[in-house]
Design a protein around this motif. Structure first.
Motif, PDB file in Angstrom:
ATOM      1  N   LEU A 122      31.295 -49.068  41.657  1.00  0.00           N
ATOM      2  CA  LEU A 122      30.353 -50.062  41.122  1.00  0.00           C
ATOM      3  C   LEU A 122      29.342 -49.422  40.173  1.00  0.00           C
ATOM      4  CD1 LEU A 122      29.718 -52.157  44.344  1.00  0.00           C
ATOM      5  CD2 LEU A 122      30.962 -52.897  42.302  1.00  0.00           C
ATOM      6  N   LEU A 123      28.831 -48.254  40.540  1.00  0.00           N
ATOM      7  CA  LEU A 123      27.887 -47.548  39.688  1.00  0.00           C
ATOM      8  C   LEU A 123      28.529 -47.203  38.340  1.00  0.00           C
ATOM      9  CD1 LEU A 123      25.135 -46.152  39.267  1.00  0.00           C
ATOM     10  CD2 LEU A 123      26.082 -44.156  40.438  1.00  0.00           C
ATOM     11  N   ALA A 124      29.758 -46.719  38.369  1.00  0.00           N
ATOM     12  CA  ALA A 124      30.462 -46.382  37.128  1.00  0.00           C
ATOM     13  C   ALA A 124      30.675 -47.629  36.273  1.00  0.00           C
ATOM     14  CB  ALA A 124      31.797 -45.716  37.441  1.00  0.00           C
ATOM     15  N   ALA A 125      31.047 -48.745  36.896  1.00  0.00           N
ATOM     16  CA  ALA A 125      31.286 -49.981  36.147  1.00  0.00           C
ATOM     17  C   ALA A 125      30.001 -50.476  35.485  1.00  0.00           C
ATOM     18  CB  ALA A 125      31.862 -51.053  37.073  1.00  0.00           C
ATOM     19  N   VAL A 126      28.896 -50.482  36.230  1.00  0.00           N
ATOM     20  CA  VAL A 126      27.614 -50.931  35.674  1.00  0.00           C
ATOM     21  C   VAL A 126      27.153 -49.980  34.566  1.00  0.00           C
ATOM     22  CG1 VAL A 126      25.154 -51.216  36.214  1.00  0.00           C
ATOM     23  CG2 VAL A 126      26.890 -52.223  37.703  1.00  0.00           C
ATOM     24  N   SER A 127      27.300 -48.687  34.779  1.00  0.00           N
ATOM     25  CA  SER A 127      26.897 -47.704  33.774  1.00  0.00           C
ATOM     26  C   SER A 127      27.730 -47.861  32.507  1.00  0.00           C
ATOM     27  CB  SER A 127      27.048 -46.289  34.326  1.00  0.00           C
ATOM     28  OG  SER A 127      26.203 -46.100  35.441  1.00  0.00           O
ATOM     29  N   ALA A 128      29.037 -47.995  32.656  1.00  0.00           N
ATOM     30  CA  ALA A 128      29.915 -48.157  31.492  1.00  0.00           C
ATOM     31  C   ALA A 128      29.569 -49.429  30.727  1.00  0.00           C
ATOM     32  CB  ALA A 128      31.376 -48.172  31.935  1.00  0.00           C
ATOM     33  N   ALA A 129      29.335 -50.508  31.442  1.00  0.00           N
ATOM     34  CA  ALA A 129      28.984 -51.772  30.789  1.00  0.00           C
ATOM     35  C   ALA A 129      27.649 -51.644  30.056  1.00  0.00           C
ATOM     36  CB  ALA A 129      28.926 -52.904  31.816  1.00  0.00           C
ATOM     37  N   GLY A 130      26.674 -50.998  30.683  1.00  0.00           N
ATOM     38  CA  GLY A 130      25.367 -50.813  30.050  1.00  0.00           C
ATOM     39  C   GLY A 130      25.437 -49.932  28.821  1.00  0.00           C
ATOM     40  N   LEU A 131      26.224 -48.861  28.901  1.00  0.00           N
ATOM     41  CA  LEU A 131      26.379 -47.976  27.742  1.00  0.00           C
ATOM     42  C   LEU A 131      27.131 -48.676  26.616  1.00  0.00           C
ATOM     43  CD1 LEU A 131      27.152 -44.591  29.532  1.00  0.00           C
ATOM     44  CD2 LEU A 131      25.101 -45.153  28.218  1.00  0.00           C
ATOM     45  N   ALA A 132      28.176 -49.417  26.975  1.00  0.00           N
ATOM     46  CA  ALA A 132      28.966 -50.129  25.966  1.00  0.00           C
ATOM     47  C   ALA A 132      28.123 -51.187  25.257  1.00  0.00           C
ATOM     48  CB  ALA A 132      30.197 -50.768  26.602  1.00  0.00           C
ATOM     49  N   ALA A 133      27.261 -51.843  25.988  1.00  0.00           N
ATOM     50  CA  ALA A 133      26.398 -52.878  25.408  1.00  0.00           C
ATOM     51  C   ALA A 133      25.155 -52.269  24.752  1.00  0.00           C
ATOM     52  CB  ALA A 133      25.988 -53.876  26.483  1.00  0.00           C
ATOM     53  N   LYS A 134      25.060 -50.941  24.817  1.00  0.00           N
ATOM     54  CA  LYS A 134      23.911 -50.215  24.254  1.00  0.00           C
ATOM     55  C   LYS A 134      22.593 -50.688  24.847  1.00  0.00           C
ATOM     56  CE  LYS A 134      26.424 -49.201  20.144  1.00  0.00           C
ATOM     57  NZ  LYS A 134      26.841 -48.054  19.726  1.00  0.00           N
ATOM     58  N   LYS A 135      22.644 -51.075  26.145  1.00  0.00           N
ATOM     59  CA  LYS A 135      21.445 -51.524  26.856  1.00  0.00           C
ATOM     60  C   LYS A 135      20.791 -50.387  27.641  1.00  0.00           C
ATOM     61  CE  LYS A 135      21.755 -55.921  25.861  1.00  0.00           C
ATOM     62  NZ  LYS A 135      20.831 -56.553  24.980  1.00  0.00           N
ATOM     63  N   MET A 136      21.478 -49.239  27.704  1.00  0.00           N
ATOM     64  CA  MET A 136      20.917 -48.106  28.436  1.00  0.00           C
ATOM     65  C   MET A 136      21.338 -46.813  27.761  1.00  0.00           C
ATOM     66  SD  MET A 136      23.314 -47.822  31.900  1.00  0.00           S
ATOM     67  CE  MET A 136      22.781 -49.319  32.624  1.00  0.00           C
ATOM     68  N   SER A 137      20.574 -45.766  28.024  1.00  0.00           N
ATOM     69  CA  SER A 137      20.918 -44.457  27.485  1.00  0.00           C
ATOM     70  C   SER A 137      21.544 -43.613  28.589  1.00  0.00           C
ATOM     71  CB  SER A 137      19.671 -43.764  26.941  1.00  0.00           C
ATOM     72  OG  SER A 137      18.874 -43.293  28.006  1.00  0.00           O
ATOM     73  N   LYS A 138      22.148 -42.519  28.186  1.00  0.00           N
ATOM     74  CA  LYS A 138      22.769 -41.615  29.153  1.00  0.00           C
ATOM     75  C   LYS A 138      21.733 -40.966  30.070  1.00  0.00           C
ATOM     76  CE  LYS A 138      26.703 -40.507  26.265  1.00  0.00           C
ATOM     77  NZ  LYS A 138      27.396 -39.477  25.494  1.00  0.00           N
ATOM     78  N   ARG A 139      20.486 -40.973  29.658  1.00  0.00           N
ATOM     79  CA  ARG A 139      19.419 -40.330  30.442  1.00  0.00           C
ATOM     80  C   ARG A 139      18.756 -41.262  31.443  1.00  0.00           C
ATOM     81  NH1 ARG A 139      16.752 -35.902  26.504  1.00  0.00           N
ATOM     82  NH2 ARG A 139      18.710 -35.301  25.572  1.00  0.00           N
ATOM     83  N   LEU A 140      19.097 -42.524  31.407  1.00  0.00           N
ATOM     84  CA  LEU A 140      18.505 -43.493  32.328  1.00  0.00           C
ATOM     85  C   LEU A 140      18.855 -43.133  33.765  1.00  0.00           C
ATOM     86  CD1 LEU A 140      17.008 -46.250  32.675  1.00  0.00           C
ATOM     87  CD2 LEU A 140      19.269 -47.295  32.656  1.00  0.00           C
ATOM     88  N   ARG A 141      17.867 -43.177  34.631  1.00  0.00           N
ATOM     89  CA  ARG A 141      18.107 -42.922  36.065  1.00  0.00           C
ATOM     90  C   ARG A 141      18.234 -44.265  36.762  1.00  0.00           C
ATOM     91  NH1 ARG A 141      16.490 -37.386  37.962  1.00  0.00           N
ATOM     92  NH2 ARG A 141      16.839 -38.399  39.942  1.00  0.00           N
ATOM     93  N   ILE A 142      19.395 -44.493  37.314  1.00  0.00           N
ATOM     94  CA  ILE A 142      19.700 -45.771  37.963  1.00  0.00           C
ATOM     95  C   ILE A 142      19.465 -45.616  39.465  1.00  0.00           C
ATOM     96  CG2 ILE A 142      21.524 -47.447  38.439  1.00  0.00           C
ATOM     97  CD1 ILE A 142      22.847 -46.549  35.820  1.00  0.00           C
ATOM     98  N   PRO A 143      18.750 -46.551  40.097  1.00  0.00           N
ATOM     99  CA  PRO A 143      18.586 -46.486  41.563  1.00  0.00           C
ATOM    100  C   PRO A 143      19.951 -46.556  42.248  1.00  0.00           C
ATOM    101  CG  PRO A 143      17.193 -48.210  40.608  1.00  0.00           C
ATOM    102  CD  PRO A 143      18.092 -47.709  39.520  1.00  0.00           C
ATOM    103  N   PHE A 144      20.205 -45.639  43.174  1.00  0.00           N
ATOM    104  CA  PHE A 144      21.518 -45.554  43.814  1.00  0.00           C
ATOM    105  C   PHE A 144      21.635 -46.426  45.059  1.00  0.00           C
ATOM    106  CE2 PHE A 144      24.591 -43.259  46.619  1.00  0.00           C
ATOM    107  CZ  PHE A 144      25.728 -43.537  45.874  1.00  0.00           C
TER     108      PHE A 144
END
Length: 149
Positions: free
Chosen positions: A113-135
């Motif tokens: 789930l974390l990978a899916a949300v991260s990939a979607a956020g990066l693809a939509a350019k809504k987040m950067s690679k440095r963003l810390r996501i609550p686990f």
């Protein structure tokens, strides 16, 4: 008869308590990015108490779950908390409570789930690679998936 029913009721109650604690800690993680140590201590005691009272899990599976938790604590230590200690401590607690295989099922769901949300956020350019996501929210969802599975 009644002994089996009591074990099932304890299992169900423990799952509800665990889900409630994970949900509360998820909210804390989202809102404050801090996990209260007191809740982690309580969770550790409850997980150990459950295993002592239920006595149904193979000790080697519990130790395997503990080993996974210790591995994550080491990752937290050696990566300068790229994955926070609170996250790793929760994995250790779940390892005690669930044992190796159910812990690995929960972690697989959480990381997927974390990978899916991260990939979607990066693809939509809504987040950067440095963003810390609550686990914790992902760990909670992974735990719920493991219970349903």
């Amino acid at each position: 008869g009644s002994w089996k029913g009591g074990v099932f009721q304890m299992w169900t109650l423990s799952r509800i308590i665990c889900m409630g604690m994970l949900t509360g800690l998820s909210l804390a993680d989202i809102c404050t990015r801090r996990i209260p140590s007191l809740w982690l201590i309580i969770g550790s005691l409850l997980a150990a108490g459950y295993q002592i009272a239920a006595g149904e899990e193979d000790i080697w599976l519990i130790l395997g779950g503990v080993g996974v938790g210790i591995l994550f604590l080491a990752v937290s230590r050696f990566t300068g908390e790229s994955m926070g200690y609170g996250d790793s401590w929760a994995i250790l607690i779940l390892g005690i409570y669930l044992g190796l295989w159910e812990l690995l099922t929960a972690l697989t769901g959480a990381f997927f789930l974390l990978a899916a949300v991260s990939a979607a956020g990066l693809a939509a350019k809504k987040m950067s690679k440095r963003l810390r996501i609550p686990f914790y929210p992902f760990l909670t969802a992974g735990y719920l998936m493991s219970v349903i599975w």
